[in-house]
Design a protein around this motif. Structure first.
Motif, PDB file in Angstrom:
ATOM      1  N   ASP A  12      63.685  17.182  73.047  1.00  0.00           N
ATOM      2  CA  ASP A  12      63.654  18.551  72.534  1.00  0.00           C
ATOM      3  C   ASP A  12      64.595  18.706  71.339  1.00  0.00           C
ATOM      4  OD1 ASP A  12      61.778  19.333  74.391  1.00  0.00           O
ATOM      5  OD2 ASP A  12      63.280  20.026  75.847  1.00  0.00           O
ATOM      6  N   GLU A  13      65.740  18.072  71.399  1.00  0.00           N
ATOM      7  CA  GLU A  13      66.704  18.171  70.307  1.00  0.00           C
ATOM      8  C   GLU A  13      66.173  17.506  69.035  1.00  0.00           C
ATOM      9  OE1 GLU A  13      71.140  16.482  69.542  1.00  0.00           O
ATOM     10  OE2 GLU A  13      70.824  17.563  71.422  1.00  0.00           O
ATOM     11  N   LYS A  26      63.516  19.778  67.521  1.00  0.00           N
ATOM     12  CA  LYS A  26      64.090  20.940  66.839  1.00  0.00           C
ATOM     13  C   LYS A  26      64.542  20.577  65.432  1.00  0.00           C
ATOM     14  CE  LYS A  26      65.682  23.358  70.942  1.00  0.00           C
ATOM     15  NZ  LYS A  26      66.858  23.714  71.757  1.00  0.00           N
ATOM     16  N   GLN A  27      65.031  19.372  65.253  1.00  0.00           N
ATOM     17  CA  GLN A  27      65.462  18.915  63.940  1.00  0.00           C
ATOM     18  C   GLN A  27      64.264  18.603  63.044  1.00  0.00           C
ATOM     19  OE1 GLN A  27      67.802  15.332  64.061  1.00  0.00           O
ATOM     20  NE2 GLN A  27      68.434  15.496  61.934  1.00  0.00           N
TER      21      GLN A  27
END
Length: 137
Positions: free
Chosen positions: A8-9, A12-13
């Protein structure tokens, strides 16, 4: 989440860097498409072996080609590129390819090949004389 997919991280980027869609929205979405490409690149499998969870392989293949033609992948890589430190860097060379001449392939050193073959096929013992056949009178 599967092994070769974005967290998920990471997504997001990456999500703000994805270009706006031209045409109808995809059923699987942009994240699944990027995950499909990552799976393909990391495994080295043919496009036809793409797991069904990513959608039809031909659709993913075609979209990948369109992004490559438009320079989307290059833009993504440049946006995500890390600054390299001149003091310390690490390179991983897990695959090192040699020129075909290095392996004795066509165009290589024939003299060395013949020397190896001669050594391999030297007689290991002295042959015994064949038995004499009984001669009938």
């Amino acid at each position: 989440m599967h092994r070769h997919e974005l967290t998920d991280e990471q997504w997001k980027q990456l999500e703000p860097l994805i270009p706006a869609r031209r045409g109808p929205r995809t059923k699987k979405g942009d994240r699944q498409f990027v995950n499909a490409v990552l799976w393909r690149v990391k495994t080295g499998a043919p496009w036809r072996d793409l797991p069904e969870r990513y959608g039809p392989w031909k659709t993913v293949y075609n979209r990948f080609g369109r992004w490559a033609t438009r320079g989307v992948w290059e833009g993504l890589f440049k946006a995500l590129q890390l600054q390299v430190d001149d003091v310390g860097s690490l390179l991983d060379a897990t695959i090192i390819r040699a020129h075909q001449d290095a392996s004795g392939a066509k165009g290589g050193a024939d003299a060395m090949l013949w020397a190896v073959l001669e050594e391999a096929f030297l007689p290991r013992s002295t042959p015994c004389a064949p038995p004499r056949a009984n001669r009938s009178k």
